[in-house]
Design a protein around this motif. Structure first.
Motif, PDB file in Angstrom:
ATOM      1  N   GLY A   1      43.009  32.294  28.361  1.00 15.27           N
ATOM      2  CA  GLY A   1      44.615  32.857  28.718  1.00 15.27           C
ATOM      3  C   GLY A   1      45.027  31.962  29.356  1.00 15.27           C
ATOM      4  N   LYS A   2      45.548  32.482  30.425  1.00 19.32           N
ATOM      5  CA  LYS A   2      46.257  31.306  31.126  1.00 19.32           C
ATOM      6  C   LYS A   2      45.738  31.222  32.931  1.00 19.32           C
ATOM      7  CE  LYS A   2      51.137  32.344  31.689  1.00 19.32           C
ATOM      8  NZ  LYS A   2      52.200  31.988  31.639  1.00 19.32           N
TER       9      LYS A   2
ATOM     10  N   ASP B   1      43.351  34.023  33.615  1.00 17.46           N
ATOM     11  CA  ASP B   1      44.397  36.101  33.847  1.00 17.46           C
ATOM     12  C   ASP B   1      44.398  35.358  32.346  1.00 17.46           C
ATOM     13  OD1 ASP B   1      45.779  38.139  33.489  1.00 17.46           O
ATOM     14  OD2 ASP B   1      46.986  36.998  34.828  1.00 17.46           O
ATOM     15  N   PRO B   2      43.172  36.603  31.484  1.00 17.18           N
ATOM     16  CA  PRO B   2      43.811  36.860  29.709  1.00 17.18           C
ATOM     17  C   PRO B   2      44.423  38.435  29.822  1.00 17.18           C
ATOM     18  CG  PRO B   2      41.654  38.817  31.677  1.00 17.18           C
ATOM     19  CD  PRO B   2      42.010  37.449  32.271  1.00 17.18           C
ATOM     20  N   SER B   3      45.162  38.441  30.929  1.00 17.90           N
ATOM     21  CA  SER B   3      46.542  39.195  30.778  1.00 17.90           C
ATOM     22  C   SER B   3      47.238  38.832  29.773  1.00 17.90           C
ATOM     23  CB  SER B   3      47.309  39.610  31.977  1.00 17.90           C
ATOM     24  OG  SER B   3      46.300  40.151  32.355  1.00 17.90           O
ATOM     25  N   SER B   4      47.772  40.185  28.633  1.00 13.34           N
ATOM     26  CA  SER B   4      49.106  39.690  27.834  1.00 13.34           C
ATOM     27  C   SER B   4      49.856  40.753  27.544  1.00 13.34           C
ATOM     28  CB  SER B   4      48.381  39.987  25.816  1.00 13.34           C
ATOM     29  OG  SER B   4      48.421  40.668  26.401  1.00 13.34           O
TER      30      SER B   4
ATOM     31  N   TYR C   1      44.891  42.828  33.437  1.00 13.84           N
ATOM     32  CA  TYR C   1      43.250  42.819  33.078  1.00 13.84           C
ATOM     33  C   TYR C   1      43.294  41.536  34.533  1.00 13.84           C
ATOM     34  CZ  TYR C   1      43.439  43.892  28.321  1.00 13.84           C
ATOM     35  OH  TYR C   1      43.306  44.591  27.163  1.00 13.84           O
TER      36      TYR C   1
ATOM     37  N   SER D   1      41.765  38.474  36.423  1.00 17.19           N
ATOM     38  CA  SER D   1      41.352  37.418  36.685  1.00 17.19           C
ATOM     39  C   SER D   1      39.433  36.938  36.397  1.00 17.19           C
ATOM     40  CB  SER D   1      42.074  36.369  37.227  1.00 17.19           C
ATOM     41  OG  SER D   1      42.777  36.617  37.154  1.00 17.19           O
TER      42      SER D   1
ATOM     43  N   THR E   1      47.946  27.260  29.319  1.00 18.82           N
ATOM     44  CA  THR E   1      47.289  28.412  28.112  1.00 18.82           C
ATOM     45  C   THR E   1      45.717  27.998  27.942  1.00 18.82           C
ATOM     46  OG1 THR E   1      49.621  29.826  27.707  1.00 18.82           O
ATOM     47  CG2 THR E   1      47.071  30.238  26.158  1.00 18.82           C
TER      48      THR E   1
END
Length: 313
Positions: free
Chosen positions: A75-76, A98-101, A106, A108, A129
């Motif tokens: 993630g970021k 942060d695995p959100s896309s 989602y 952290s 990333t």
């Protein structure tokens, strides 16, 4: 055949000359004595001493128990609450990912310190990333530093734990830091053909930092109380090694020897020499068995033996 007066006169003159020569004393007809060459050399007395073999190596100072830390999910990188040099406890939060896309959100994912120690590396910045193979940080115990180096396969026979060493740092030239070997890898790397070796500093010193480049003088085999002579005094002929012994009558004798270890211009002699003998250490190149010599700096030639010119004195 009839002799002329001229021929008779020539014969009489020749007879007279021969008769005169026969009357000259024998000593006066001898050739003058040939001068004997006396060679100038430098000699020294054979003695016993210790001969220390060693290896010169390069290495890097590293923190003991250094561990790389990786995230559990990609993630970021959104947060890094520690800085380089921070001391962290085991289980302390050191980063968040942060695995959100796009289109999904989602929570952290926290990254915790797997061991207690100091942050020795933070290669990534916030916003990068990352994947599960991205190194977030490196943690190590810098209170106890160690040296890591590689030993060529050809040299590993002399390695063992406990060997002592002198370590030099680029930042402090002329200063040696004592260390010793405490761990040696049991395997040889197939690619580099080297073994990994680790040393510990004998004392703690604030001048030593993780990451420093070091030069190592590793003491290996010690030959105690052996006969040691300069390697330059050894003459090699047909695969055999010799020295010239300076005798009490100022002649030299060529003698075969057996050479052991050689270190920094000094050679161990395992047979052929005894302590207290005189050997030629300079000027051997022009010598042969039995010739006369005199010491460098001596102005008095040998009694009754005149010196010749040109190379020898």
């Amino acid at each position: 055949m009839k002799l002329t007066k001229k021929k008779i006169l020539m014969i009489l003159v020749a007879v007279a000359v021969l008769a005169g020569l026969s009357m000259i004393p024998k000593k006066k007809r001898q050739m003058p004595p040939v001068e004997e060459t006396v060679y100038t050399v430098k000699s020294e007395t054979v003695s016993k001493s210790d001969l220390q073999e060693y290896l010169r190596l390069n290495g890097t100072v590293k923190a003991e128990n250094t561990i790389s830390v990786y995230p559990d999910i990609g993630g970021k990188l959104t947060r890094v609450p520690v800085t380089l040099g921070t001391y962290v406890k085991k289980g302390q939060l050191i980063a968040e990912v942060d695995p959100s896309s796009p289109g999904s959100h989602y929570a952290s994912s926290p990254v915790y310190a797997p061991i207690a120690g100091y942050i020795t590396s933070l290669p990534l910045t916030t916003g990068t990333t990352v994947t599960t193979s991205s190194e977030i940080a490196m943690i190590g115990n810098i209170d106890k530093l160690q040296i890591e180096c590689k030993i060529p396969e050809s040299k590993i026979a002399v390695l063992k734990n406990g060997l002592t060493a002198r370590v030099g740092l680029e930042a402090y030239k002329g200063i040696d830091f004592p260390a010793h070997v405490f761990r040696i890898s049991p395997v040889v790397d197939e690619t580099s053909r080297t073994k990994q070796m680790y040393l510990l500093f004998d004392t703690s010193d604030e001048r030593i930092n993780a990451g420093m480049y070091v030069k190592i003088h590793l003491n290996t085999i010690l030959h105690e109380n052996v006969i040691v002579i300069p390697t330059d005094s050894i003459v090699t002929e047909s695969g055999k090694k010799y020295v010239y012994i300076k005798n009490s009558d100022n002649t030299v004798s060529k003698r075969e020897i057996t050479v052991g270890a050689s270190v920094d211009g000094k050679a161990e002699i395992t047979s052929g020499l005894s302590e207290g003998e005189q050997i030629v250490v300079s000027g051997m190149q022009v010598l042969s068995d039995g010739v006369k010599v005199k010491e460098v700096g001596s102005s008095t030639p040998l009694a009754g033996k005149p010196s010749s010119n040109g190379g020898a004195v």
